[in-house]
Scaffold this active site. Sequence first.
Site, PDB file in Angstrom:
ATOM      1  N   TRP A 163      25.205 -35.276  33.463  1.00 58.84           N
ATOM      2  CA  TRP A 163      25.153 -33.837  33.186  1.00 58.84           C
ATOM      3  C   TRP A 163      25.861 -33.530  31.868  1.00 58.84           C
ATOM      4  O   TRP A 163      25.451 -32.611  31.152  1.00 58.84           O
ATOM      5  CB  TRP A 163      25.742 -33.042  34.343  1.00 58.84           C
ATOM      6  CG  TRP A 163      25.236 -33.504  35.679  1.00 58.84           C
ATOM      7  CD1 TRP A 163      25.986 -33.884  36.758  1.00 58.84           C
ATOM      8  CD2 TRP A 163      23.863 -33.671  36.086  1.00 58.84           C
ATOM      9  NE1 TRP A 163      25.175 -34.266  37.790  1.00 58.84           N
ATOM     10  CE2 TRP A 163      23.871 -34.159  37.407  1.00 58.84           C
ATOM     11  CE3 TRP A 163      22.640 -33.469  35.449  1.00 58.84           C
ATOM     12  CZ2 TRP A 163      22.696 -34.427  38.106  1.00 58.84           C
ATOM     13  CZ3 TRP A 163      21.472 -33.753  36.152  1.00 58.84           C
ATOM     14  CH2 TRP A 163      21.499 -34.219  37.453  1.00 58.84           C
ATOM     15  N   ASP A 164      26.904 -34.266  31.536  1.00 59.70           N
ATOM     16  CA  ASP A 164      27.541 -34.097  30.225  1.00 59.70           C
ATOM     17  C   ASP A 164      26.568 -34.412  29.094  1.00 59.70           C
ATOM     18  O   ASP A 164      26.459 -33.668  28.117  1.00 59.70           O
ATOM     19  CB  ASP A 164      28.754 -35.036  30.101  1.00 59.70           C
ATOM     20  CG  ASP A 164      30.003 -34.474  30.746  1.00 59.70           C
ATOM     21  OD1 ASP A 164      30.087 -33.248  30.919  1.00 59.70           O
ATOM     22  OD2 ASP A 164      30.905 -35.263  31.075  1.00 59.70           O
ATOM     23  N   LEU A 165      25.886 -35.538  29.197  1.00 62.81           N
ATOM     24  CA  LEU A 165      24.977 -35.940  28.133  1.00 62.81           C
ATOM     25  C   LEU A 165      23.797 -34.976  28.024  1.00 62.81           C
ATOM     26  O   LEU A 165      23.362 -34.635  26.921  1.00 62.81           O
ATOM     27  CB  LEU A 165      24.484 -37.365  28.382  1.00 62.81           C
ATOM     28  CG  LEU A 165      25.574 -38.438  28.305  1.00 62.81           C
ATOM     29  CD1 LEU A 165      25.044 -39.780  28.767  1.00 62.81           C
ATOM     30  CD2 LEU A 165      26.125 -38.545  26.885  1.00 62.81           C
TER      31      LEU A 165
END
Length: 402
Positions: A163-165
Amino acid sequence: MYNILSGLRVIEAASFVAGPSGGLYLAQMGAQVIRIDQLGGGPDFRRWPLTPAGDSLYWEGLNKGKQSVAIDLTRAEGRELAVALAAAPGDNAGLFLTNFPVAGFLSHAALAARRADIITLRIMGWADGSPALDYTVNAAVGVPDMTGPAGDTHPVNHVLPAWDLLGGAWAAFAVTAALLRRRTSGEGAEIRVPLSDLAATSLGHMGFVAEALTQGDRGRMGNDLYGAFGRDFALADGARLYVVAITPRQWRGLLAALELADGICAIEAATGADFAADEGARFTHRAALFPLFEAAFGAAVLADLAPRLDAAGVTWGPYQTLAHAVQHDARLFTGNPQFETISHPSGLTYPASGPAATLAGEARGPQQPAPRLGADTDAVLADVLGLDCGAIGRLHDAGLVA
């Protein structure tokens, strides 16, 4: 590096993965990305993995090609400098990327009071402003309960922060989309990208939400590919492959490479399934299919099998460690033009990765390392805010910048 965003100026005040990766993607397409860094570095400036000297490989990887202005953000005068940088004039400026809280001195309202058409992109944890990390969001949406060996009950979080990427990619996309609108309408924008919404909407797009509502939670199945034929198989020489057959062509090629057509026909006769036409049937009857494949793969060695798989158009890949891949795999690393060996602020020399997208027919520019903390303070204050040497010197003397 490419230059298709040349002339854009983005101010970034962000740490960890999502925000800095968004700035990284913009920088690698040619934008000028200026980091606002706290004196001494922010919360991720010493984040692992570290060099023996204590420099963060993580930080210098996520901040390649950017500039750094070091400011004392604990003081009102320093916060005023940060606001001035974010809201500085220019048709291709007024773009601010952050994961600072919604409220506070870098809020959209505070910045819009200085520049009405400013575009702010804010990476968040939860949409309501509550703190969260990729791993806590992943736990909340239930993906770790679907991951891992069948029959095990321990949750398994993925090692990559998905989800960060995805958040960084969304940040870069949304900023450029809002800029296109501003050029025609004059409107600014406040854009919020919560990790929780990235996770929830992504699962909705892929049918996971509808499946959970109509069929309940998906059970664990180890390395089996859901809904089609795919799994890891061990070879006689100790190698292990992941093999996938989704299309009819892939399926037929796999059977030809392993000489399994007769055995598969027997299972089709017993089950009434048509495995060539129905990928779902390959998944449904995988318990009957896998033993045939296990035996065939288990009798083969990679040197002999790999050419047969490739000639048959089979989709497969070997399991290997990252250390092995970065030293020996030409497709991924050693021969990949995405990488260029450069010197980094840590003093180490190693391959740096460029933008994942390739502009066909266009030459890539040289890779740029991450900046040293505060390396661009004086130049940015002069160029963006128009401060003269005397004014910049007084900021240094007051300990506001470094």
